[in-house]
Write a protein that holds these residues in place. Sequence first.
Motif, PDB file in Angstrom:
ATOM      1  N   ALA A   1      -3.678   2.811  -4.816  1.00 49.24           N
ATOM      2  CA  ALA A   1      -4.055   2.538  -3.432  1.00 49.24           C
ATOM      3  C   ALA A   1      -3.302   1.325  -2.907  1.00 49.24           C
ATOM      4  O   ALA A   1      -2.701   1.373  -1.845  1.00 49.24           O
ATOM      5  CB  ALA A   1      -5.558   2.310  -3.339  1.00 49.24           C
ATOM      6  N   SER A   2      -3.352   0.230  -3.664  1.00 48.95           N
ATOM      7  CA  SER A   2      -2.686  -0.997  -3.214  1.00 48.95           C
ATOM      8  C   SER A   2      -2.599  -1.987  -4.368  1.00 48.95           C
ATOM      9  O   SER A   2      -3.269  -1.838  -5.383  1.00 48.95           O
ATOM     10  CB  SER A   2      -3.456  -1.642  -2.061  1.00 48.95           C
ATOM     11  OG  SER A   2      -4.734  -2.048  -2.505  1.00 48.95           O
TER      12      SER A   2
ATOM     13  N   GLY B   1      -1.881   7.846  -7.782  1.00 49.84           N
ATOM     14  CA  GLY B   1      -3.181   7.371  -7.315  1.00 49.84           C
ATOM     15  C   GLY B   1      -3.308   5.874  -7.114  1.00 49.84           C
ATOM     16  O   GLY B   1      -4.399   5.330  -7.189  1.00 49.84           O
TER      17      GLY B   1
ATOM     18  N   LEU C   1      -6.860   4.902  -6.647  1.00 52.38           N
ATOM     19  CA  LEU C   1      -7.676   5.880  -5.921  1.00 52.38           C
ATOM     20  C   LEU C   1      -8.417   6.782  -6.901  1.00 52.38           C
ATOM     21  O   LEU C   1      -9.466   7.311  -6.607  1.00 52.38           O
ATOM     22  CB  LEU C   1      -6.788   6.741  -5.018  1.00 52.38           C
ATOM     23  CG  LEU C   1      -6.055   6.004  -3.908  1.00 52.38           C
ATOM     24  CD1 LEU C   1      -5.071   6.927  -3.220  1.00 52.38           C
ATOM     25  CD2 LEU C   1      -7.048   5.439  -2.915  1.00 52.38           C
TER      26      LEU C   1
ATOM     27  N   GLN D   1       0.843  -1.194   0.000  1.00 53.46           N
ATOM     28  CA  GLN D   1       0.000   0.000   0.000  1.00 53.46           C
ATOM     29  C   GLN D   1       0.878   1.244   0.000  1.00 53.46           C
ATOM     30  O   GLN D   1       1.964   1.242   0.556  1.00 53.46           O
ATOM     31  CB  GLN D   1      -0.901   0.020   1.225  1.00 53.46           C
ATOM     32  CG  GLN D   1      -1.894  -1.129   1.238  1.00 53.46           C
ATOM     33  CD  GLN D   1      -2.746  -1.126   2.487  1.00 53.46           C
ATOM     34  OE1 GLN D   1      -2.235  -0.937   3.582  1.00 53.46           O
ATOM     35  NE2 GLN D   1      -4.034  -1.328   2.314  1.00 53.46           N
ATOM     36  N   GLU D   2       0.365   2.309  -0.636  1.00 49.53           N
ATOM     37  CA  GLU D   2       1.018   3.617  -0.648  1.00 49.53           C
ATOM     38  C   GLU D   2       2.471   3.537  -1.079  1.00 49.53           C
ATOM     39  O   GLU D   2       3.383   3.799  -0.308  1.00 49.53           O
ATOM     40  CB  GLU D   2       0.913   4.276   0.722  1.00 49.53           C
ATOM     41  CG  GLU D   2      -0.502   4.531   1.167  1.00 49.53           C
ATOM     42  CD  GLU D   2      -0.578   5.145   2.555  1.00 49.53           C
ATOM     43  OE1 GLU D   2       0.422   5.756   2.989  1.00 49.53           O
ATOM     44  OE2 GLU D   2      -1.619   5.002   3.180  1.00 49.53           O
ATOM     45  N   CYS D   3       2.705   3.162  -2.319  1.00 48.24           N
ATOM     46  CA  CYS D   3       4.069   3.082  -2.817  1.00 48.24           C
ATOM     47  C   CYS D   3       4.182   3.879  -4.113  1.00 48.24           C
ATOM     48  O   CYS D   3       3.184   4.313  -4.676  1.00 48.24           O
ATOM     49  CB  CYS D   3       4.478   1.637  -3.056  1.00 48.24           C
ATOM     50  SG  CYS D   3       3.670   0.893  -4.461  1.00 48.24           S
ATOM     51  N   SER D   4       5.375   4.058  -4.579  1.00 52.57           N
ATOM     52  CA  SER D   4       5.642   4.742  -5.832  1.00 52.57           C
ATOM     53  C   SER D   4       5.785   3.694  -6.937  1.00 52.57           C
ATOM     54  O   SER D   4       6.515   2.719  -6.776  1.00 52.57           O
ATOM     55  CB  SER D   4       6.942   5.544  -5.692  1.00 52.57           C
ATOM     56  OG  SER D   4       7.268   6.146  -6.905  1.00 52.57           O
TER      57      SER D   4
END
Length: 83
Positions: free
Chosen positions: A24-25, A22, A64, A8-11
């Motif tokens: 999310a996972s 955007g 997202l 989750q929340e990575c580049s």
Amino acid sequence: MSIPALIQECSVKIEGNEKILGIASFKMPEISFKEEEINVLGLGAHKEVLIGQPEAMATTIKFLGLDKAALKLKTGKRINLVL
């Protein structure tokens, strides 16, 4: 240290250059390596795993919102993603 099954929340970058916004996972794909079957003098087959040659991998990405760069993922072609 183990690799998590859900990131989750990575580049994420396509081909190492263009960043996708955007995300999310996504789930980590199963990693498997190519195998080669070796027959020596009729003594029976022996399989050897080629560690440096992974099989193609697939994953599902949750967004997202919609990012223009993310549309390249819908082409159906193989894409090199850098996470």
